[in-house]
Design a protein around this motif. Structure first.
Motif, PDB file in Angstrom:
ATOM      1  N   VAL A 523       0.844  -1.183   0.000  1.00 37.36           N
ATOM      2  CA  VAL A 523       0.000   0.000   0.000  1.00 37.36           C
ATOM      3  C   VAL A 523       0.886   1.242   0.000  1.00 37.36           C
ATOM      4  N   ASP A 524       0.547   2.208  -0.849  1.00 35.19           N
ATOM      5  CA  ASP A 524       1.148   3.545  -0.837  1.00 35.19           C
ATOM      6  C   ASP A 524       0.011   4.554  -0.790  1.00 35.19           C
ATOM      7  N   ALA A 525       0.174   5.619  -0.016  1.00 38.13           N
ATOM      8  CA  ALA A 525      -0.861   6.649   0.047  1.00 38.13           C
ATOM      9  C   ALA A 525      -0.212   7.987   0.349  1.00 38.13           C
ATOM     10  N   ALA A 526      -0.835   9.057  -0.152  1.00 38.30           N
ATOM     11  CA  ALA A 526      -0.331  10.408   0.089  1.00 38.30           C
ATOM     12  C   ALA A 526      -1.490  11.383   0.127  1.00 38.30           C
ATOM     13  N   ILE A 527      -1.386  12.376   1.006  1.00 43.42           N
ATOM     14  CA  ILE A 527      -2.307  13.507   1.068  1.00 43.42           C
ATOM     15  C   ILE A 527      -1.493  14.764   0.786  1.00 43.42           C
ATOM     16  N   TYR A 528      -1.990  15.627  -0.090  1.00 41.59           N
ATOM     17  CA  TYR A 528      -1.187  16.777  -0.490  1.00 41.59           C
ATOM     18  C   TYR A 528      -2.044  18.030  -0.619  1.00 41.59           C
ATOM     19  N   LEU A 529      -1.369  19.164  -0.530  1.00 38.75           N
ATOM     20  CA  LEU A 529      -1.947  20.481  -0.809  1.00 38.75           C
ATOM     21  C   LEU A 529      -0.943  21.228  -1.670  1.00 38.75           C
ATOM     22  N   LEU A 530      -1.381  21.656  -2.862  1.00 40.41           N
ATOM     23  CA  LEU A 530      -0.518  22.384  -3.792  1.00 40.41           C
ATOM     24  C   LEU A 530      -1.138  23.756  -4.042  1.00 40.41           C
ATOM     25  N   GLU A 531      -0.452  24.804  -3.599  1.00 39.65           N
ATOM     26  CA  GLU A 531      -0.948  26.170  -3.743  1.00 39.65           C
ATOM     27  C   GLU A 531      -0.127  26.892  -4.806  1.00 39.65           C
ATOM     28  N   GLY A 532      -0.816  27.495  -5.783  1.00 37.35           N
ATOM     29  CA  GLY A 532      -0.149  28.166  -6.883  1.00 37.35           C
ATOM     30  C   GLY A 532      -0.360  29.664  -6.857  1.00 37.35           C
ATOM     31  N   GLU A 533       0.673  30.402  -7.258  1.00 33.18           N
ATOM     32  CA  GLU A 533       0.607  31.849  -7.415  1.00 33.18           C
ATOM     33  C   GLU A 533       0.899  32.196  -8.873  1.00 33.18           C
ATOM     34  N   ASN A 534       0.052  32.998  -9.480  1.00 29.98           N
ATOM     35  CA  ASN A 534       0.194  33.389 -10.894  1.00 29.98           C
ATOM     36  C   ASN A 534       0.204  32.165 -11.816  1.00 29.98           C
ATOM     37  N   THR A 535      -0.661  31.220 -11.532  1.00 22.82           N
ATOM     38  CA  THR A 535      -0.765  30.035 -12.363  1.00 22.82           C
ATOM     39  C   THR A 535      -1.151  30.418 -13.783  1.00 22.82           C
TER      40      THR A 535
END
Length: 717
Positions: A523-535
């Motif tokens: 099992v592999d698992a990940a929780i992420y938050l990716l915040e972009g500026e001037n996307t």
């Protein structure tokens, strides 16, 4: 709800396709072992070999056994097995031209880094979302996908994910293969490989393919591709190795364009285009010296030369003129050519330190890439009865863009790892990048953008932690940044507009874990938050013309997970999936506030599930059978597009998503392999990508693969 139920149902169906690299008939070996985390080694996180348990990030490796059993005739069939990855391509029409989605909407933006043996196949700021067509997939023994920003080592553009394609090494004895693949939607592929050690010190690998596509189910979708890879490995001494890899790809394809809602729904796959095309030639050579000075010091020297040309008469630039809604018989478009050469040097040194099992990687790189770009307008002749674009005339000298741009990217980086406890590893990395675009406008009339020298720079950190409970389980956390300067063609095409293009920056926060339980499950698992500026995003104006602009702030967050279960030796089950949200946090366009809205072409659910049965009948005979489910959930096709219902209400334009079922079977007898694929078994009508056409007020569809039967054969010696 239907998609979610199907998604959960297939949570227990799948496989981690596996077959011995050195013995193609062997198909029943177990993939999960008690020491799984120690056995898996990767290179994507630092350009150095590492155990999976030492990488503080979400990384997946498709090994040689997986590649052999999948028998993919497109890179998408491989990378889409990775949780959270959707390479959106239509084998019916796109001919390896593709979109990508990893922790981001399905897009063409410079959010993904494509590497060969840890080195970029294209220079920064000359990104092309179709860059994978410039690669030779027969030459790869392993594919690694590192999700999230990796700019601290690789530099810009490694935002959503980095795809590292690792080439095959020479074999100890003479070996090779010849193969042929075909299907009933017009594709044929011829391939060969040969490898040997000509002496105790020198070995070579040569692999090539030729692909031909004619008379597919979509009109105007022919293509041809020839790709050759030649690799030599020379052991100068027992501590110094010289490796050279040469790639040559010659590619040409029709560009059929997208379908209107009416044509898509009615199964009318006639193309409005008759002359649009893409023609590319890519040449790369990379020479690497690896020197192991002693047990604690290793230096790698890389020199790279690239020579690329891509000519286009692109379907997405065609605009038909109308008068009061009626076709006039005329239109406009663009013909362009993008050429660059690259001279690249990279030095990296790794030092093991006799303190807390720590190590330090330091490096520097310089990439000088002169680029020439020319784009001229064309007049298009349209059949007003059928709406087909039948011919065109080039307006020679009527330039949209015509420039030379000398692109210089220089950088320095380090990565430090320390284990204050046996179970704990801390990784810290930092990279500085500088960019200089020396732009020379070659339009003699004075039109276009004035000559300019633009500079960008960025400091990119990363901090990660691994804690391993034992050799089979662990957790990690990281914070990383990503940075993307404007693409050269985007910057100078848009400079005279009010929408100035700015660099994009990203902040990634991630927690994950991995578990290999006995010999049954992984099992592999990940929780992420990716915040972009001037996307950077692409919009279509009221005149049906695409333009680029920056969205102030964006946010993507979600969970990715992969489960592999082997209840018995002959059966393996895999499910890889993700659930994510992609939002505009701050975005204004044309005086309208689109903040706090869902982004377009951004499915919440993506997943692939497989179940495989493998059997070795005897030492010479083996077979496998795989059932596969591919799923893409519903998504908005536009943040501002509205559909007028009969009752006077309005809905946001959407695509319903799709569920595709495939079957694969392989039989191996001694050196022979024979396989067959049944793709899209239930012949579902689906789109590889759907987007809202603001000019027409409806969705446009890039058609997906209809039901198709694919077969291949190979002889290994």
């Amino acid at each position: 709800m239907k998609n979610i139920l199907i998604y959960i149902t297939f949570l227990a169906l799948g496989t981690y396709a596996y077959a011995q690299e050195s013995n193609p008939k062997k198909v029943t070996d177990t993939i999960v072992s008690e020491e799984m985390l120690d056995e898996v080694i990767v290179t994507s996180a630092s350009r150095e070999i590492q155990k999976r348990s030492e990488v503080p990030g979400s990384i997946s490796s498709l090994n040689a056994q997986t590649i052999k059993e999948t028998k993919a005739f497109g890179i998408d069939q491989l990378v889409n097995q990775v949780a959270g990855v959707y390479m959106s391509t239509s084998r019916a029409a796109s001919n390896e031209q593709h979109f990508m989605a990893v922790r981001s909407p399905i897009s063409t933006k410079a959010l993904f880094l494509y590497l060969e043996d840890g080195l970029q196949i294209r220079p920064t700021s000359v990104f092309n979302h179709n860059a994978l067509l410039e690669m030779n997939d027969i030459s790869y023994k392993r594919v690694e996908v590192l999700k999230g920003p990796a700019s601290s080592i690789y530099g810009s553009e490694s935002i959503g994910g980095s795809f590292n394609f690792i080439t095959k090494n020479p074999t100890k004895e003479l070996s090779g293969s010849v193969g042929f693949q075909t299907n009933d939607i017009g594709l044929m592929r011829y391939e060969f490989e040969v490898s040997d050690h000509t002496s105790d010190k020198l070995g070579f690998y040569l692999g090539g393919q030729h692909v031909l596509r004619q008379d597919g189910p979509i009109e105007h979708s022919d293509y041809e591709k020839t790709a050759i890879t030649f690799k030599t490995v020379y052991d100068i001494t027992d501590k110094t190795i010289w490796t050279t890899v040469l790639d040559l790809v010659d590619y040409r394809s029709d560009m059929t364009g997208s379908l209107s809602t009416e044509d898509y729904s009615n199964g009318n796959f006639e193309s409005d285009q008759t002359f649009t095309e893409r023609d590319a030639v890519a040449f790369r050579v990379r020479s690497t010296f690896n020197t192991q000075w002693n047990d604690n010091h290793k230096t790698t020297f890389n020199a790279i030369f690239r020579d690329n040309r891509m000519d286009q008469n692109p379907s997405y630039r065609i605009r038909q003129f109308r008068n009061q809604g009626q076709l006039t018989g005329f239109g406009s478009g663009e013909i362009n050519s993008n050429q660059f050469r690259s001279y690249v040097g990279l030095i990296q040194h790794k030092m093991n330190i006799n303190f807390a099992n720590s190590s330090l990687i330091v490096g520097t790189t310089a990439d000088y890439s002169p680029q020439k770009y020319v784009a001229e307008t064309i007049d298009v002749i349209v059949d007003p009865e059928t709406g087909r674009n039948t011919d065109f005339n080039i307006n020679s000298g009527d330039f949209i863009l015509y420039y030379d741009a000398n692109i210089f990217n220089y950088a320095g980086f380090f990565q430090y790892e320390i284990s204050p406890l046996d179970a704990l590893k801390v990784t810290a990395a930092l990279r500085y990048d500088g960019f200089e675009y020396d732009y020379d406008n070659l339009i003699e009339s004075g039109a276009g953008v004035d000559d300019a020298v633009d500079n960008f720079n960025n400091l990119t950190p990363k901090l990660g932690i691994n804690y391993n409970f034992n050799s089979r389980s662990g957790i990690y956390a990281n914070y990383s940044q990503g940075f993307t300067p404007p693409q050269v063609s985007t910057l100078y095409r848009n400079r005279n507009e009010l929408r100035g293009i700015k660099p994009s920056r990203y902040h990634n926060y991630e927690i994950g874990g991995y578990l290999a339980s006995s010999s049954k499950i992984k099992v592999d698992a990940a929780i992420y938050l990716l915040e972009g500026e001037n996307t950077l995003i692409t919009l279509r104006d009221e005149n049906d013309i695409f333009f680029n602009t920056n969205a102030g702030k964006t946010q993507s967050y979600g969970v990715e997970y992969g489960i592999t279960w082997s209840p018995i030796k002959e059966i393996s089950v895999t499910h890889n999936g993700s659930y994510a949200m992609h939002r505009y946090v701050e975005f204004f366009d044309g005086g309208v506030d689109y903040s706090d809205t869902d982004r377009e072409t951004a499915p919440n659910l993506i997943g692939t599930s497989l179940i495989t049965y493998r059997k070795d009948v005897n030492a010479d005979l083996g077979f496998s059978f795989t059932a596969e489910h591919e799923m893409v959930g519903e998504y908005n096709t536009s943040f501002e597009g509205q559909v007028d219902n009969e009752d006077g209400t309005f809905d946001t334009a959407t695509y319903d998503g799709h569920n595709i079922f495939n079957l694969r079977a392989t039989i191996a007898y001694k050196g022979f392999e024979l396989w067959g694929h049944a793709l899209n078994v239930f012949d579902e009508l689906y789109a590889a990508r759907a987007s809202f056409n603001r000019f027409r007020g409806e969705n446009s569809f890039t058609i997906g693969n209809p039901r198709a039967f694919h077969m291949g054969m190979r002889y290994n010696f």
